[in-house]
Design a protein around this motif. Structure first.
Motif, PDB file in Angstrom:
ATOM      1  N   ASP A   1       0.693  -1.132  -0.164  1.00  0.00           N
ATOM      2  CA  ASP A   1      -0.002  -0.213   0.000  1.00  0.00           C
ATOM      3  C   ASP A   1       1.023   1.208  -0.056  1.00  0.00           C
ATOM      4  O   ASP A   1       0.546   2.324  -0.862  1.00  0.00           O
ATOM      5  CB  ASP A   1      -0.984  -0.104   1.289  1.00  0.00           C
ATOM      6  CG  ASP A   1      -2.017  -0.919   1.046  1.00  0.00           C
ATOM      7  OD1 ASP A   1      -2.505  -1.395   0.130  1.00  0.00           O
ATOM      8  OD2 ASP A   1      -2.352  -1.321   2.174  1.00  0.00           O
ATOM      9  N   PHE A   2       1.854   1.187   0.662  1.00  0.00           N
ATOM     10  CA  PHE A   2       2.806   2.404   0.896  1.00  0.00           C
ATOM     11  C   PHE A   2       3.492   2.747  -0.397  1.00  0.00           C
ATOM     12  O   PHE A   2       3.408   3.810  -0.858  1.00  0.00           O
ATOM     13  CB  PHE A   2       3.971   2.237   1.931  1.00  0.00           C
ATOM     14  CG  PHE A   2       4.999   3.358   1.958  1.00  0.00           C
ATOM     15  CD1 PHE A   2       4.622   4.332   2.503  1.00  0.00           C
ATOM     16  CD2 PHE A   2       6.250   2.967   1.763  1.00  0.00           C
ATOM     17  CE1 PHE A   2       5.544   5.475   2.768  1.00  0.00           C
ATOM     18  CE2 PHE A   2       7.026   4.010   1.853  1.00  0.00           C
ATOM     19  CZ  PHE A   2       6.770   5.216   2.306  1.00  0.00           C
ATOM     20  N   TYR A   3       3.713   1.727  -1.051  1.00  0.00           N
ATOM     21  CA  TYR A   3       4.615   1.729  -2.367  1.00  0.00           C
ATOM     22  C   TYR A   3       3.595   1.856  -3.626  1.00  0.00           C
ATOM     23  O   TYR A   3       3.959   2.145  -4.782  1.00  0.00           O
ATOM     24  CB  TYR A   3       5.625   0.905  -2.569  1.00  0.00           C
ATOM     25  CG  TYR A   3       6.997   1.011  -1.902  1.00  0.00           C
ATOM     26  CD1 TYR A   3       7.776   1.949  -1.847  1.00  0.00           C
ATOM     27  CD2 TYR A   3       7.268   0.049  -0.762  1.00  0.00           C
ATOM     28  CE1 TYR A   3       8.833   2.016  -1.101  1.00  0.00           C
ATOM     29  CE2 TYR A   3       8.480   0.231  -0.091  1.00  0.00           C
ATOM     30  CZ  TYR A   3       9.132   1.152  -0.102  1.00  0.00           C
ATOM     31  OH  TYR A   3      10.411   1.234   0.766  1.00  0.00           O
ATOM     32  N   LYS A   4       2.442   1.767  -3.132  1.00  0.00           N
ATOM     33  CA  LYS A   4       1.543   1.631  -4.353  1.00  0.00           C
ATOM     34  C   LYS A   4       1.638   0.485  -5.442  1.00  0.00           C
ATOM     35  O   LYS A   4       1.645   0.762  -6.738  1.00  0.00           O
ATOM     36  CB  LYS A   4       1.218   2.908  -5.126  1.00  0.00           C
ATOM     37  CG  LYS A   4       0.607   4.075  -3.989  1.00  0.00           C
ATOM     38  CD  LYS A   4       0.376   5.297  -4.882  1.00  0.00           C
ATOM     39  CE  LYS A   4      -0.196   6.401  -3.755  1.00  0.00           C
ATOM     40  NZ  LYS A   4       0.594   6.697  -2.526  1.00  0.00           N
ATOM     41  N   VAL A   5       2.082  -0.716  -4.873  1.00  0.00           N
ATOM     42  CA  VAL A   5       2.354  -1.603  -5.960  1.00  0.00           C
ATOM     43  C   VAL A   5       1.379  -2.968  -5.430  1.00  0.00           C
ATOM     44  O   VAL A   5       0.850  -2.912  -4.347  1.00  0.00           O
ATOM     45  CB  VAL A   5       3.627  -2.140  -5.814  1.00  0.00           C
ATOM     46  CG1 VAL A   5       4.586  -1.076  -6.699  1.00  0.00           C
ATOM     47  CG2 VAL A   5       4.188  -2.452  -4.463  1.00  0.00           C
ATOM     48  N   SER A   6       1.447  -4.015  -6.200  1.00  0.00           N
ATOM     49  CA  SER A   6       0.563  -5.015  -5.411  1.00  0.00           C
ATOM     50  C   SER A   6       1.488  -6.123  -4.722  1.00  0.00           C
ATOM     51  O   SER A   6       2.874  -6.006  -5.040  1.00  0.00           O
ATOM     52  CB  SER A   6       0.150  -6.046  -6.992  1.00  0.00           C
ATOM     53  OG  SER A   6       1.194  -6.734  -7.270  1.00  0.00           O
ATOM     54  N   LEU A   7       0.774  -6.970  -3.981  1.00  0.00           N
ATOM     55  CA  LEU A   7       1.629  -8.040  -3.375  1.00  0.00           C
ATOM     56  C   LEU A   7       2.307  -8.853  -4.268  1.00  0.00           C
ATOM     57  O   LEU A   7       3.381  -9.480  -4.001  1.00  0.00           O
ATOM     58  CB  LEU A   7       0.563  -8.654  -2.462  1.00  0.00           C
ATOM     59  CG  LEU A   7       0.018  -7.860  -1.277  1.00  0.00           C
ATOM     60  CD1 LEU A   7      -1.180  -8.752  -0.980  1.00  0.00           C
ATOM     61  CD2 LEU A   7       0.752  -7.640  -0.278  1.00  0.00           C
ATOM     62  N   ASP A   8       1.872  -9.302  -5.302  1.00  0.00           N
ATOM     63  CA  ASP A   8       2.579 -10.016  -6.265  1.00  0.00           C
ATOM     64  C   ASP A   8       3.713  -9.253  -6.993  1.00  0.00           C
ATOM     65  O   ASP A   8       4.702 -10.214  -6.860  1.00  0.00           O
ATOM     66  CB  ASP A   8       1.397 -10.542  -7.630  1.00  0.00           C
ATOM     67  CG  ASP A   8       0.493 -11.499  -7.298  1.00  0.00           C
ATOM     68  OD1 ASP A   8       0.678 -12.181  -6.488  1.00  0.00           O
ATOM     69  OD2 ASP A   8      -0.433 -11.423  -8.178  1.00  0.00           O
ATOM     70  N   TYR A   9       3.696  -8.049  -7.122  1.00  0.00           N
ATOM     71  CA  TYR A   9       4.986  -7.515  -7.379  1.00  0.00           C
ATOM     72  C   TYR A   9       6.145  -7.784  -6.313  1.00  0.00           C
ATOM     73  O   TYR A   9       7.125  -7.768  -6.524  1.00  0.00           O
ATOM     74  CB  TYR A   9       4.700  -5.949  -7.717  1.00  0.00           C
ATOM     75  CG  TYR A   9       5.765  -5.130  -8.071  1.00  0.00           C
ATOM     76  CD1 TYR A   9       6.115  -5.371  -9.354  1.00  0.00           C
ATOM     77  CD2 TYR A   9       6.752  -4.401  -7.276  1.00  0.00           C
ATOM     78  CE1 TYR A   9       7.489  -4.725  -9.901  1.00  0.00           C
ATOM     79  CE2 TYR A   9       7.863  -3.654  -7.789  1.00  0.00           C
ATOM     80  CZ  TYR A   9       8.160  -3.739  -8.914  1.00  0.00           C
ATOM     81  OH  TYR A   9       9.133  -3.086  -9.419  1.00  0.00           O
ATOM     82  N   ILE A  10       5.812  -7.505  -5.091  1.00  0.00           N
ATOM     83  CA  ILE A  10       6.662  -7.508  -3.956  1.00  0.00           C
ATOM     84  C   ILE A  10       7.292  -8.966  -3.860  1.00  0.00           C
ATOM     85  O   ILE A  10       8.195  -9.389  -3.499  1.00  0.00           O
ATOM     86  CB  ILE A  10       6.045  -7.032  -2.751  1.00  0.00           C
ATOM     87  CG1 ILE A  10       5.824  -5.520  -2.714  1.00  0.00           C
ATOM     88  CG2 ILE A  10       7.030  -7.493  -1.588  1.00  0.00           C
ATOM     89  CD1 ILE A  10       5.408  -5.014  -1.492  1.00  0.00           C
ATOM     90  N   ALA A  11       6.318  -9.780  -4.016  1.00  0.00           N
ATOM     91  CA  ALA A  11       6.417 -11.518  -4.191  1.00  0.00           C
ATOM     92  C   ALA A  11       7.391 -11.832  -5.277  1.00  0.00           C
ATOM     93  O   ALA A  11       7.731 -13.134  -5.726  1.00  0.00           O
ATOM     94  CB  ALA A  11       5.391 -11.921  -3.830  1.00  0.00           C
ATOM     95  N   CYS A  12       7.632 -10.819  -6.181  1.00  0.00           N
ATOM     96  CA  CYS A  12       8.199 -10.986  -7.525  1.00  0.00           C
ATOM     97  C   CYS A  12       7.710 -12.100  -8.563  1.00  0.00           C
ATOM     98  O   CYS A  12       8.030 -13.105  -9.170  1.00  0.00           O
ATOM     99  CB  CYS A  12       9.698 -11.755  -7.359  1.00  0.00           C
ATOM    100  SG  CYS A  12      10.712 -10.710  -6.336  1.00  0.00           S
ATOM    101  N   ARG A  13       6.119 -11.957  -8.402  1.00  0.00           N
ATOM    102  CA  ARG A  13       5.347 -12.778  -9.457  1.00  0.00           C
ATOM    103  C   ARG A  13       4.888 -12.200 -10.465  1.00  0.00           C
ATOM    104  O   ARG A  13       4.418 -12.816 -11.352  1.00  0.00           O
ATOM    105  CB  ARG A  13       4.220 -13.396  -8.311  1.00  0.00           C
ATOM    106  CG  ARG A  13       4.455 -14.222  -7.067  1.00  0.00           C
ATOM    107  CD  ARG A  13       3.312 -14.624  -6.504  1.00  0.00           C
ATOM    108  NE  ARG A  13       2.231 -15.105  -7.411  1.00  0.00           N
ATOM    109  CZ  ARG A  13       1.582 -16.178  -7.167  1.00  0.00           C
ATOM    110  NH1 ARG A  13       1.783 -16.928  -6.232  1.00  0.00           N
ATOM    111  NH2 ARG A  13       0.467 -16.613  -7.952  1.00  0.00           N
ATOM    112  N   THR A  14       5.052 -10.925 -10.579  1.00  0.00           N
ATOM    113  CA  THR A  14       4.814  -9.967 -11.735  1.00  0.00           C
ATOM    114  C   THR A  14       6.016  -9.024 -11.805  1.00  0.00           C
ATOM    115  O   THR A  14       6.534  -8.606 -10.875  1.00  0.00           O
ATOM    116  CB  THR A  14       3.471  -9.211 -11.433  1.00  0.00           C
ATOM    117  OG1 THR A  14       3.352  -8.370 -10.345  1.00  0.00           O
ATOM    118  CG2 THR A  14       2.286 -10.095 -11.324  1.00  0.00           C
ATOM    119  N   ASP A  15       5.710  -8.304 -12.971  1.00  0.00           N
ATOM    120  CA  ASP A  15       6.994  -7.183 -13.216  1.00  0.00           C
ATOM    121  C   ASP A  15       6.254  -5.759 -12.979  1.00  0.00           C
ATOM    122  O   ASP A  15       5.255  -5.490 -12.837  1.00  0.00           O
ATOM    123  CB  ASP A  15       7.335  -7.142 -14.706  1.00  0.00           C
ATOM    124  CG  ASP A  15       8.191  -8.409 -15.006  1.00  0.00           C
ATOM    125  OD1 ASP A  15       8.700  -9.024 -14.303  1.00  0.00           O
ATOM    126  OD2 ASP A  15       8.186  -9.145 -15.942  1.00  0.00           O
TER     127      ASP A  15
END
Length: 72
Positions: free
Chosen positions: A58-72
């Motif tokens: 939420d802080f970085y305004k990205v998805s959980l999948d992005y942080i988990a390296c599941r999406t680009d």
């Protein structure tokens, strides 16, 4: 496998923090943890909770999948 996951998440967190020009101390304060604890998240030496990852997404305004390296 789990160890690799936490290292990958940590690497992504460091990347996001650096891209935004934040210090570890600044992000640690947002999470209400010490700078040392946050540093261990980034190095994968400390397991990070789902709640903490969700807060950072939420802080970085990205998805959980992005942080988990599941999406680009």
């Amino acid at each position: 496998m789990q160890e690799n996951f936490y290292r990958a998440v940590g690497k992504k967190l460091k990347e996001l923090r650096d891209e935004n020009g934040f210090s570890q101390e600044y992000v640690a304060n947002i999470l209400h943890v010490s700078q040392v604890a946050y540093s261990r998240y980034e190095t994968g030496k400390r397991q990070i909770s789902f709640e903490t990852v969700s807060t950072l997404a939420d802080f970085y305004k990205v998805s959980l999948d992005y942080i988990a390296c599941r999406t680009d």
